[in-house]
Design an enzyme around this catalytic site. Structure first.
Site, mmCIF file in Angstrom:
data_model
loop_
_atom_site.group_PDB
_atom_site.id
_atom_site.type_symbol
_atom_site.label_atom_id
_atom_site.label_comp_id
_atom_site.label_asym_id
_atom_site.label_seq_id
_atom_site.Cartn_x
_atom_site.Cartn_y
_atom_site.Cartn_z
ATOM 1 N N GLY A 100 7.049 -1.981 -3.883
ATOM 2 C CA GLY A 100 6.975 -1.379 -2.573
ATOM 3 C C GLY A 100 6.047 -0.280 -2.720
ATOM 4 O O GLY A 100 5.547 -0.001 -3.717
ATOM 5 N N HIS A 101 5.873 0.440 -1.484
ATOM 6 C CA HIS A 101 4.861 1.695 -1.542
ATOM 7 C C HIS A 101 5.023 2.569 -2.507
ATOM 8 O O HIS A 101 6.327 3.349 -2.549
ATOM 9 C CB HIS A 101 4.658 1.868 0.176
ATOM 10 C CG HIS A 101 6.036 2.110 0.641
ATOM 11 N ND1 HIS A 101 6.413 3.705 0.698
ATOM 12 C CD2 HIS A 101 6.972 1.931 1.357
ATOM 13 C CE1 HIS A 101 7.696 4.040 0.992
ATOM 14 N NE2 HIS A 101 8.140 2.780 1.450
ATOM 15 N N ASN A 102 4.003 3.355 -2.801
ATOM 16 C CA ASN A 102 4.096 4.429 -3.632
ATOM 17 C C ASN A 102 4.626 4.356 -5.191
ATOM 18 O O ASN A 102 4.867 5.150 -6.029
ATOM 19 C CB ASN A 102 4.489 5.610 -3.190
ATOM 20 C CG ASN A 102 3.674 5.929 -1.767
ATOM 21 O OD1 ASN A 102 4.346 6.053 -1.041
ATOM 22 N ND2 ASN A 102 2.419 6.694 -2.166
ATOM 23 N N ALA A 159 0.939 -1.423 -0.160
ATOM 24 C CA ALA A 159 -0.247 0.229 0.066
ATOM 25 C C ALA A 159 1.006 1.207 0.231
ATOM 26 O O ALA A 159 1.946 1.245 0.528
ATOM 27 C CB ALA A 159 -0.911 -0.078 1.245
ATOM 28 N N SER A 178 8.301 4.189 -4.031
ATOM 29 C CA SER A 178 8.187 5.433 -4.982
ATOM 30 C C SER A 178 9.012 5.383 -6.214
ATOM 31 O O SER A 178 9.121 6.372 -6.896
ATOM 32 C CB SER A 178 8.812 6.711 -4.318
ATOM 33 O OG SER A 178 7.941 6.775 -3.013
#
Lengths: 319, 319, 319
Positions: C229-231, C208, C249
């Site tokens: 991974g996140h973003n 998330a 990211s």
């Protein structure tokens, strides 16, 4: 889906700074925030826009909301809108924990398969489909993720998080050759100890030790897809990024940082506070506080110089 | 949790050597052992202390228990306490299988989801949450781990171990571009054959072949997190360490050793008895009995010399 | 198990070419095919033998069946038996989808654990043991694999395939250090968006986002064991091979090809149409349509020259 995280109720910037610290520009003190967003999604004057990365500075210059920024980026942002903080990401984290609007249940606690001979504290949240075998122990406040498997011989402390689909305490990959030349499996009966406040990510494997336990230290954190072989020790507070792997009997000190996709040869020792870059292949001991990279892993500076020189020379050559 | 593995009942060293082989020092023959430990956990005169690694020799010199040691370490250990064995780890393994105290049930055999159209031998242990689809075949004496998924078209032999959360026979990652430039999925209908006595570790994927089967040879062993693409063949008795991956149609011979995190380009062939070091990136064929390392993988000696020279040169440079 | 894929009923080569395109040698038009095989398994005159790889040409010269071959291999194959196709693998794929004999049910749709507060379209196939949490949304025509876990805050589009044991939307690995020096977990409340026609393979993790969503673009495909991974943003139509990982990211453009076991440092940007070779370690931005390899990833040509030179020099040295 609206981007960003709405707050359960509006907050003034002044109140937030009183609670979480940092300095607010004079003009922004009475501003009200209703949503937390990244600069890309900023739209309203009531947005709290998070600017903790250099890449976001440019985007953040034109927003109408107020800016939660780290000290080092503050001078590059418009005066009057800033909430400057020495630990801006921590402030963001605390703020979200305190005020983000929540959706209710997220973990269906049912349909798990827990052996009557396992000792699981009464307040442990066990995710759907998780399996906890006979002889396993899980301490108070811990959470076992969906479809995870905890074998017998595993002792999990308090407030530990085991991610979904993790496998803790399976017999590891040890093979022995007998006098007749045939390969057979080494029994792995030493179990696993996961100490208080540790976290084991989704889809990790932590294998049982042979005679004594494999050990994950207090407050250590493993990201997803990490493999921890038999008899490994991961020290207190050590952080391991995704897809890294530790062969049997590796000993990692406390407060070590391990990047993603790193690999560790069996029996190597990593000193306290060392930093191991992503994709490193560690085949020898690493002293405390050393910073290593590459394969074979050496001082990051040495590796970096070697690769730079090697690649620069090739760029210059005629095709 | 006491470290080490207690025996179900005490054993004399003489009896153990009679059963499992090796030479016991004269003074130690009548010594009784009640627990098996590593040197770090040795405490009592009734401990059997295992010394099979050079790193353990120093610690082992001061214990009061008796020492199960490999021949090459025997001369560095105190006389009078040794049980010397040409295959000390094998002796340990056999001893644990025969005498270690056991905890009763470890595998809850229930709550699995087995299609009525799968053919599963009556003595197969199917772990909780495992899914066995229509058309799959599982032979006598095999075990399917918790929450593992076995697709239709998979044929598993006898005495095979499939680890928890492994996925056998899913349609693999094959994409084709059509005349209109659109990408679509290639059907993978060839299934998987896992031969007798093979083992597939936790969280592995073995993908279905396109037309013919993907094949895991007799007695081959895959550690955790290994990915085997469609139409791959892994030869008899080959051992693959954790987190390695094989792209489509790779052929690996028999008795090959593959280290952790190694990767294999599609369609390469690896000869019998080859050894592929951890983290290797294999992009071409490897002859039988060759020893390779690095990326691109070359003779281990060549790779080692190249990296040593490269890194040494950088160490000498002024910063 | 007979190798190869039998057809539900016999087909003439002429009919197949009319339907799927390509050119059939004059003598082969009326030939009937009953089974599709690779050259290794070809046995009968009614076999359709697929020859799309150079390695198969030699074997294919002696078969009695007819040959589905790509244009570039046609001249190396016996005249009179060939079905030549500009997109031979696509033709194979379409043919199998249309005519392969099928076994009936393959996905037991029951025993899943779906929150009553999740929004799941009525025609979604949810595999046994899968968990879909409160607040998750799954669009029409999608499939959720066995024992997969979909967290709240995840929005899955139409015709999406989520593989068995994938984990979508877990709170990712973000840690912040507070003013008191203590490490705590960053809440990850931004969810995940998986766009129409995307596919997420077995045993993948898609974490998330923190404030906004992690995004898997339309028609993007992730093979098994991939970590997102996140973003992170994965662009439309991008293909990612097994065991690759993306730190927080990362932004990947559309129609990018990523090889297996590649790794991406947090926040890097990958331009549209770039190609990232297997095992690359990407620590800086990659321009659109660039082809990179190695660690640190550079132009594939540069990396290749550098490694060739390095390794050649070592081969020549005396031992």
């Amino acid at each position: 889906m609206t981007p960003g995280v709405p707050l359960a109720e509006p907050q003034s910037l002044e109140d937030l700074a009183t609670r979480f610290g940092g300095e607010v520009d004079e003009d922004a003190r009475l501003r009200i925030v209703m949503r937390v967003v990244s600069p890309r999604d900023a739209r309203d004057a009531t947005d709290l826009v998070v600017v903790t990365n250099t890449r976001w500075v440019e985007l953040a210059r034109n927003v109408t909301g107020v800016l939660l920024c780290s000290e080092r980026l503050a001078s590059r942002l418009p005066k009057g809108l800033r909430w400057r903080h020495s630990h801006a990401e921590w402030a963001l984290s605390e703020l979200l924990l305190a005020f983000a609007a929540r959706d209710g249940d997220t973990l269906p606690v049912r349909d798990a398969i827990v052996s009557p001979r396992a000792q699981v504290a009464s307040d442990v949240a066990v995710g759907a489909g998780a399996v906890i075998q006979s002889g396993a122990v899980v301490g108070s406040g811990s959470r076992i993720g969906e479809n995870a498997v905890v074998f017998g011989g595993v002792r999990i402390g308090q407030r530990v998080i085991v991610g979904p689909l993790a496998v803790i305490g399976r017999p590891g990959f040890g093979w022995v050759e007998g006098p007749d030349g045939r390969t057979s499996r080494m029994p792995q009966l030493g179990g696993v100890i996961v100490e208080d406040d540790a976290e084991i990510g989704a889809l990790c494997t932590v294998d049982a030790g042979t005679l004594g336990p494999t050990r994950i230290g207090r407050g250590a954190k493993l990201d997803a897809h990490v493999h921890v072989g038999h008899n490994v020790e991961i020290g207190d507070g050590t952080l391991v990024a995704a897809q890294s792997g530790f062969a049997g009997s590796v000993r990692v000190g406390s407060s070590v940082l391990v990047g993603g996709q790193a690999g560790f040869k069996d029996h190597v020792h990593i000193g306290d506070g060392a930093r191991v870059a992503a994709k490193s292949g560690v085949i020898g001991d690493v002293p405390a506080r050393a910073v290593v990279a590459g394969f074979p892993a050496v001082s990051r500076m040495t590796w970096w110089r070697a690769m730079s020189k090697l690649l620069e020379a090739s760029k210059k050559e005629p095709k």
